[in-house]
Design an enzyme around this catalytic site. Structure first.
Site, short mmCIF file in Angstrom:
data_model
loop_
_atom_site.label_atom_id
_atom_site.label_comp_id
_atom_site.label_asym_id
_atom_site.label_seq_id
_atom_site.Cartn_x
_atom_site.Cartn_y
_atom_site.Cartn_z
N GLU A 265 0.83 -1.21 0.00
CA GLU A 265 0.00 0.00 0.00
C GLU A 265 0.86 1.25 0.00
OE1 GLU A 265 -2.70 -0.38 3.29
OE2 GLU A 265 -3.83 -1.99 2.34
N HIS A 284 -8.21 1.13 1.84
CA HIS A 284 -7.95 0.83 3.25
C HIS A 284 -8.55 1.90 4.16
CE1 HIS A 284 -4.99 -1.66 5.90
NE2 HIS A 284 -6.13 -1.42 6.53
#
Length: 325
Positions: A265, A284
């Site tokens: 990420e 997220h």
């Protein structure tokens, strides 16, 4: 006493920062994903007594050693895979987490991803925006009478189980570490993960990232799932083998996936998941609604302020190193 807190990866909510200041603290914040060298330089300059970990690649031993005054590391959330807990223990630094503060928000997000997949929202939205209006192309289905399998029965999993009860879903749960009371009235305990994967219409992941759960949903596990079944992941991206997931979405058995976390990420803009029409994606953010952010910041700040001023907090907030295999 006065103390300094560095919030790594973004500021605390104003309510949380106010609690730190009221206790005699000073708060310094970085941008999300600060470069490692820049973070070490900042910590060496500011010499914080505590670090609050928000959005960062990793808080490792070298980062911790940058401030000789460091006494505490606090996770702004529940998952601590971005903190080297073993290194912190070796340095005598306690690690705490805001356990349960955003559980309801994440559970709601899992429900939203599930409903978006079941009701074909992504396709229908694009269809109408493109001028379409034909009900025969709709591929949505009811969740009533379907089976949901939960991998992990912490506060998030239990909240999600309760949320789907009014929809008429039957819920199974796999968690070898959960106490019997964690399953409550809504979840039937399953002892074998493979069995649950093969019998459920939806699998939703709510387990922490550990050496045991990394890659847990791999090609073999995906191959056991029912044809047309759905996978929801609001846990950690590394729990899923993404290459195997892409193959299962393209060639079966999966009918779709709702993903809020990824192995790396932010992910690459060329990630193969982006091109798949049967995937719903979010960055997220399941646990970062404004409501949850305030609650997480308040809980984190309350615990940091307490420990910095010599008070005690509940043992449930402390994160212990995982036992070695």
């Amino acid at each position: 006493m006065s103390f300094t807190v560095v919030s790594v990866g973004g500021p605390l909510a104003p309510e949380g920062e106010a609690l730190i200041v009221k206790a005699g603290g000073r708060v310094v914040s970085t941008a999300p994903y600060p470069a490692r060298a820049d973070l070490i330089a900042l910590l060496a300059s500011e010499q914080p007594d505590a670090i609050v970990v928000r959005v960062v690649e990793k808080i490792d031993a070298d980062v911790m050693r940058a401030s000789p005054r460091l006494k505490l590391i606090a996770k702004h959330g529940a998952g601590t895979n971005d903190i080297d807990v073993e290194a912190a223990a070796a340095l005598g630094l306690p690690v705490i987490a805001a356990v349960g503060a955003n559980a309801h928000s994440v559970a709601e997000h899992a429900l939203a991803l599930l409903l978006a997949l079941a009701k074909d929202i992504r396709t229908q939205d694009a269809f109408v925006r493109g001028g379409g209006w034909e009900k025969r192309v709709y591929k949505g289905f009811e969740l009533r009478g379907r089976t949901l399998g939960l991998v992990g029965l912490g506060m998030i999993g239990r909240s999600f189980a309760a949320m789907v009860q009014p929809l008429g879903m039957t819920v199974f749960g796999y968690d070898p570490f959960a106490a019997p009371e964690a399953f409550g009235p809504h979840v039937e305990r399953v002892a074998d993960l493979d069995d649950m994967l093969g019998r459920c219409d939806v699998i939703s992941l709510h387990c922490p990232l550990t050496p045991q759960t990394e890659g847990l949903i791999n090609a073999r596990a995906l191959g056991l799932m029912k044809p047309g079944s759905l996978l929801i992941n609001t846990a950690r991206g590394e729990v899923v083998d993404e290459e195997a997931l892409v193959a299962a979405l393209k060639n079966g058995p999966l009918g779709g996936a709702g993903l809020d976390s990824f192995a790396h990420e932010p992910p690459s803009p060329t990630h193969p998941l982006w091109s798949l029409p049967n995937v719903i994606l979010s960055p997220h953010i399941g646990g970062v609604t404004e409501d949850a952010r305030r609650q997480v910041s308040t809980m984190t700040a309350t615990n940091v302020a307490a420990l910095m001023t010599g008070e005690t907090i509940s043992p449930r907030f402390y994160v212990k190193p995982k036992p070695k295999a």
